[in-house]
Design a protein around this motif. Structure first.
Motif, PDB file in Angstrom:
ATOM      1  N   LYS A  10      81.811 -25.342 -19.628  1.00 48.74           N
ATOM      2  CA  LYS A  10      82.304 -24.521 -18.727  1.00 48.74           C
ATOM      3  C   LYS A  10      83.061 -23.354 -18.736  1.00 48.74           C
ATOM      4  O   LYS A  10      82.611 -22.831 -17.909  1.00 48.74           O
ATOM      5  CB  LYS A  10      83.502 -25.705 -18.628  1.00 48.74           C
ATOM      6  N   ASP A  13      79.875 -21.076 -17.940  1.00 50.16           N
ATOM      7  CA  ASP A  13      79.438 -20.840 -16.108  1.00 50.16           C
ATOM      8  C   ASP A  13      81.011 -20.053 -15.791  1.00 50.16           C
ATOM      9  O   ASP A  13      80.062 -19.520 -14.998  1.00 50.16           O
ATOM     10  CB  ASP A  13      79.626 -22.431 -15.717  1.00 50.16           C
ATOM     11  N   ALA A  14      81.795 -20.658 -16.290  1.00 51.85           N
ATOM     12  CA  ALA A  14      83.223 -19.354 -15.370  1.00 51.85           C
ATOM     13  C   ALA A  14      82.783 -17.835 -15.078  1.00 51.85           C
ATOM     14  O   ALA A  14      82.655 -17.269 -14.791  1.00 51.85           O
ATOM     15  CB  ALA A  14      84.551 -19.985 -15.781  1.00 51.85           C
ATOM     16  N   THR A  17      80.142 -17.416 -13.564  1.00 52.59           N
ATOM     17  CA  THR A  17      80.258 -17.265 -12.379  1.00 52.59           C
ATOM     18  C   THR A  17      81.003 -15.407 -11.676  1.00 52.59           C
ATOM     19  O   THR A  17      80.401 -14.819 -11.109  1.00 52.59           O
ATOM     20  CB  THR A  17      81.252 -18.073 -12.112  1.00 52.59           C
ATOM     21  N   SER A  18      82.095 -15.436 -12.869  1.00 44.50           N
ATOM     22  CA  SER A  18      82.833 -14.204 -12.843  1.00 44.50           C
ATOM     23  C   SER A  18      82.019 -12.458 -12.707  1.00 44.50           C
ATOM     24  O   SER A  18      81.776 -11.733 -12.620  1.00 44.50           O
ATOM     25  CB  SER A  18      83.683 -13.775 -14.474  1.00 44.50           C
ATOM     26  N   ILE A  32      88.606 -15.977 -16.758  1.00 42.64           N
ATOM     27  CA  ILE A  32      87.950 -16.377 -16.954  1.00 42.64           C
ATOM     28  C   ILE A  32      88.219 -17.511 -16.912  1.00 42.64           C
ATOM     29  O   ILE A  32      88.190 -18.596 -16.223  1.00 42.64           O
ATOM     30  CB  ILE A  32      87.030 -16.870 -18.017  1.00 42.64           C
ATOM     31  N   LEU A  35      89.669 -19.712 -13.547  1.00 41.63           N
ATOM     32  CA  LEU A  35      88.126 -19.758 -13.128  1.00 41.63           C
ATOM     33  C   LEU A  35      87.472 -21.715 -13.665  1.00 41.63           C
ATOM     34  O   LEU A  35      87.437 -22.273 -12.239  1.00 41.63           O
ATOM     35  CB  LEU A  35      86.895 -19.096 -13.260  1.00 41.63           C
ATOM     36  N   ALA A  36      88.009 -21.634 -15.099  1.00 40.11           N
ATOM     37  CA  ALA A  36      87.466 -22.738 -15.450  1.00 40.11           C
ATOM     38  C   ALA A  36      88.503 -23.794 -15.411  1.00 40.11           C
ATOM     39  O   ALA A  36      87.951 -24.465 -15.891  1.00 40.11           O
ATOM     40  CB  ALA A  36      87.073 -22.676 -17.186  1.00 40.11           C
ATOM     41  N   GLN A  37      89.849 -23.339 -15.560  1.00 41.00           N
ATOM     42  CA  GLN A  37      91.415 -24.314 -15.494  1.00 41.00           C
ATOM     43  C   GLN A  37      91.091 -25.053 -16.285  1.00 41.00           C
ATOM     44  O   GLN A  37      91.470 -26.116 -16.709  1.00 41.00           O
ATOM     45  CB  GLN A  37      90.903 -25.123 -14.153  1.00 41.00           C
TER      46      GLN A  37
END
Length: 113
Positions: A10, A13-14, A17-18, A32, A35-37
């Motif tokens: 996760k 992937d974040a 994406t960033s 990050i 975005l990944a929470q």
């Protein structure tokens, strides 16, 4: 897949994406984790530094092909095509991280050539 592995993926992937977003701002750990929470401490349980994340993120985005089976020039052509196909990602990576050249040299010298 364990919870640790799921969270690790996760985060990567974040980060990808960033770095794939068309932005001029510097990408940070805070961007990050939002975005990944996840929490900051979770990030640092998975990565010692932002550069460690970049190294792993970079490795996870590389072509799956075993380039050792190709000639040197064919390997370069495959990598150049890959960079062209992922231009925004690499542009932001180059723009935002000064140590990218070290990661690039280390990774290619160990893995591909």
């Amino acid at each position: 897949m364990s919870k640790y592995e799921t969270t690790h993926k996760k985060i990567i992937d974040a980060a990808i994406t960033s770095f794939n977003q068309k932005t001029e701002k510097e990408i940070t750990v805070t961007d990050i984790i939002k975005l990944a929470q996840i929490h900051h401490s979770t990030f640092y349980r998975h990565f010692n530094s932002f550069d460690d994340l970049i190294r792993e993120m970079f490795e996870s985005t590389m072509p799956d092909e075993n380039l050792e089976q190709y000639s040197f020039s064919d390997s370069i052509n495959i990598l150049v095509k890959f960079v062209e196909d992922n231009f925004v990602f690499f542009r932001n990576l180059l723009k935002n991280r000064g140590k990218f050249d070290i990661i690039f040299r280390y990774f290619f010298s160990k893995k591909y050539f």
